[in-house]
Structures are given as C-alpha cells and as structure tokens.
Write a protein that holds these residues in place. Sequence first.
Motif, PDB file in Angstrom:
ATOM      1  N   ASP A  58       0.832  -1.218   0.000  1.00  0.00           N
ATOM      2  CA  ASP A  58       0.000   0.000   0.000  1.00  0.00           C
ATOM      3  C   ASP A  58       0.859   1.259   0.000  1.00  0.00           C
ATOM      4  OD1 ASP A  58      -2.243  -1.582  -0.031  1.00  0.00           O
ATOM      5  OD2 ASP A  58      -2.811  -1.190   2.056  1.00  0.00           O
ATOM      6  N   VAL A  59       1.903   1.262   0.826  1.00  0.00           N
ATOM      7  CA  VAL A  59       2.788   2.433   0.862  1.00  0.00           C
ATOM      8  C   VAL A  59       3.550   2.548  -0.462  1.00  0.00           C
ATOM      9  CG1 VAL A  59       4.793   3.483   1.994  1.00  0.00           C
ATOM     10  CG2 VAL A  59       2.981   2.455   3.380  1.00  0.00           C
ATOM     11  N   ALA A  60       4.074   1.451  -0.957  1.00  0.00           N
ATOM     12  CA  ALA A  60       4.815   1.475  -2.228  1.00  0.00           C
ATOM     13  C   ALA A  60       3.907   1.893  -3.389  1.00  0.00           C
ATOM     14  CB  ALA A  60       5.429   0.110  -2.512  1.00  0.00           C
ATOM     15  N   ALA A  61       2.615   1.632  -3.288  1.00  0.00           N
ATOM     16  CA  ALA A  61       1.685   1.959  -4.375  1.00  0.00           C
ATOM     17  C   ALA A  61       1.320   3.441  -4.426  1.00  0.00           C
ATOM     18  CB  ALA A  61       0.416   1.120  -4.240  1.00  0.00           C
ATOM     19  N   LEU A  62       1.629   4.182  -3.375  1.00  0.00           N
ATOM     20  CA  LEU A  62       1.338   5.618  -3.413  1.00  0.00           C
ATOM     21  C   LEU A  62       2.181   6.248  -4.526  1.00  0.00           C
ATOM     22  CD1 LEU A  62       1.371   6.354   0.427  1.00  0.00           C
ATOM     23  CD2 LEU A  62      -0.640   6.386  -1.085  1.00  0.00           C
ATOM     24  N   ASP A 110       0.687  20.573   0.772  1.00  0.00           N
ATOM     25  CA  ASP A 110      -0.582  19.868   0.967  1.00  0.00           C
ATOM     26  C   ASP A 110      -0.510  18.435   0.438  1.00  0.00           C
ATOM     27  OD1 ASP A 110      -1.704  22.093   2.185  1.00  0.00           O
ATOM     28  OD2 ASP A 110      -2.671  22.801   0.335  1.00  0.00           O
ATOM     29  N   ASP A 111       0.125  18.245  -0.713  1.00  0.00           N
ATOM     30  CA  ASP A 111       0.300  16.892  -1.261  1.00  0.00           C
ATOM     31  C   ASP A 111       1.143  16.037  -0.327  1.00  0.00           C
ATOM     32  OD1 ASP A 111      -1.219  17.160  -3.532  1.00  0.00           O
ATOM     33  OD2 ASP A 111       0.464  17.578  -4.864  1.00  0.00           O
ATOM     34  N   LEU A 112       2.212  16.622   0.202  1.00  0.00           N
ATOM     35  CA  LEU A 112       3.077  15.889   1.124  1.00  0.00           C
ATOM     36  C   LEU A 112       2.306  15.493   2.376  1.00  0.00           C
ATOM     37  CD1 LEU A 112       5.822  14.737   1.862  1.00  0.00           C
ATOM     38  CD2 LEU A 112       6.465  17.002   2.718  1.00  0.00           C
ATOM     39  N   ALA A 126      -1.705   9.297   4.572  1.00  0.00           N
ATOM     40  CA  ALA A 126      -1.982   7.968   4.001  1.00  0.00           C
ATOM     41  C   ALA A 126      -1.056   6.924   4.603  1.00  0.00           C
ATOM     42  CB  ALA A 126      -1.837   8.009   2.481  1.00  0.00           C
ATOM     43  N   ILE A 127       0.202   7.273   4.793  1.00  0.00           N
ATOM     44  CA  ILE A 127       1.150   6.338   5.411  1.00  0.00           C
ATOM     45  C   ILE A 127       0.784   6.119   6.874  1.00  0.00           C
ATOM     46  CG2 ILE A 127       3.552   6.026   6.130  1.00  0.00           C
ATOM     47  CD1 ILE A 127       4.365   7.568   3.551  1.00  0.00           C
ATOM     48  N   SER A 139      -0.428  -0.898  10.653  1.00  0.00           N
ATOM     49  CA  SER A 139       0.827  -1.357  11.263  1.00  0.00           C
ATOM     50  C   SER A 139       1.798  -0.227  11.584  1.00  0.00           C
ATOM     51  CB  SER A 139       1.526  -2.354  10.325  1.00  0.00           C
ATOM     52  OG  SER A 139       0.750  -3.512  10.187  1.00  0.00           O
ATOM     53  N   VAL A 140       1.511   0.996  11.164  1.00  0.00           N
ATOM     54  CA  VAL A 140       2.428   2.119  11.368  1.00  0.00           C
ATOM     55  C   VAL A 140       2.240   2.712  12.764  1.00  0.00           C
ATOM     56  CG1 VAL A 140       3.063   4.438  10.585  1.00  0.00           C
ATOM     57  CG2 VAL A 140       2.564   2.651   8.908  1.00  0.00           C
TER      58      VAL A 140
END
Length: 160
Positions: free
Chosen positions: A88-92, A117-119, A125-126, A131-132
Amino acid sequence: MKNKVDTVDLMILRELRNDCKRPMRELAQKLRMHPNTLLQRIKRLEKSQIVRKNHADIDYKALGYDMHAVVMIKIKKSGLEDEKLLKDVAALPEVQSLYAVTGGADCIAIVKAKSRDDLVRVLKAIQTETSVLRTTSYLVLVTYKESFQFNPLSSIASEK
C-alpha cells in the motif's frame, strides 16, 4: 549459478550506465569492438538479468514536484511481515522508493510531492496504515547526488 562478468562486460556496463541511448555503432567504436559482438554481450547481460531495464532521467522539479522528503517509518513488531502495508505504501504514486532498513526506523520512504498539501496527504496515508506506529519526516533542501547517478563502474579503465 553466478554470472561470469569480465572486464569488457564491466566497460560495457559503465558506458550503458552513463548513456544507454547511445547508438550501438558509436558505443562499439568507443569500446573498440565489432557492433555484433557488442550486441551479443548486451543481450547476454540482459538475459542474465545484470541489465534489467533502461530508464529515463526525469527532472521531477521541472514537472512541479518541489517537495522532496525522506520519511522514516516505525512499524509494529510484525509490520515487516505485513505485505499489505508495504504494498500500500509502495503503491502511493508520490513514493519514489521504499526500503526496509535496520536502526531506529523499520522502513524509509523517499517521497516527491508537488506541494506541502500533497506531502501532508501522503504522510496521512502512510500514518493511517494499521501497522504504522509513527513517522518522522525530513525535507530535502539540497540534493548533491541522486540514486541514478550511482555508478561504481565509472572507475574502470576505458582501455582494453
């Protein structure tokens, strides 16, 4: 089985790393070899997966990606086994690279975003992944060397 790579192969790899779009005849002339021999060697390097892909060097800043961040991700104990988290993180789209590492963080994400804002959206999202535990972000102010500039083959003598 380990692939046998000789000095000529290393010289070819160095030249491909510096400019993979150079015409074969020009490259063969520079390396003082017949173009067919060069092509055979390159095909062998591709078949053995030493040469995997050719990439374009894209200036992301020119495309408006002004925010460049290194995001340290601390995850729960079983997090590295959590394939969904990593995928999921790699797919961002903004995540340029994702590494599982040792030390204070468990993963490091290299993120490029068009705006603050994008950051923030990417960081949220992360952080919402189950699990984070936490993230620590560092904004890159000046880049002295990019990963695509890594070329340990550049020190190989160009003479045969």
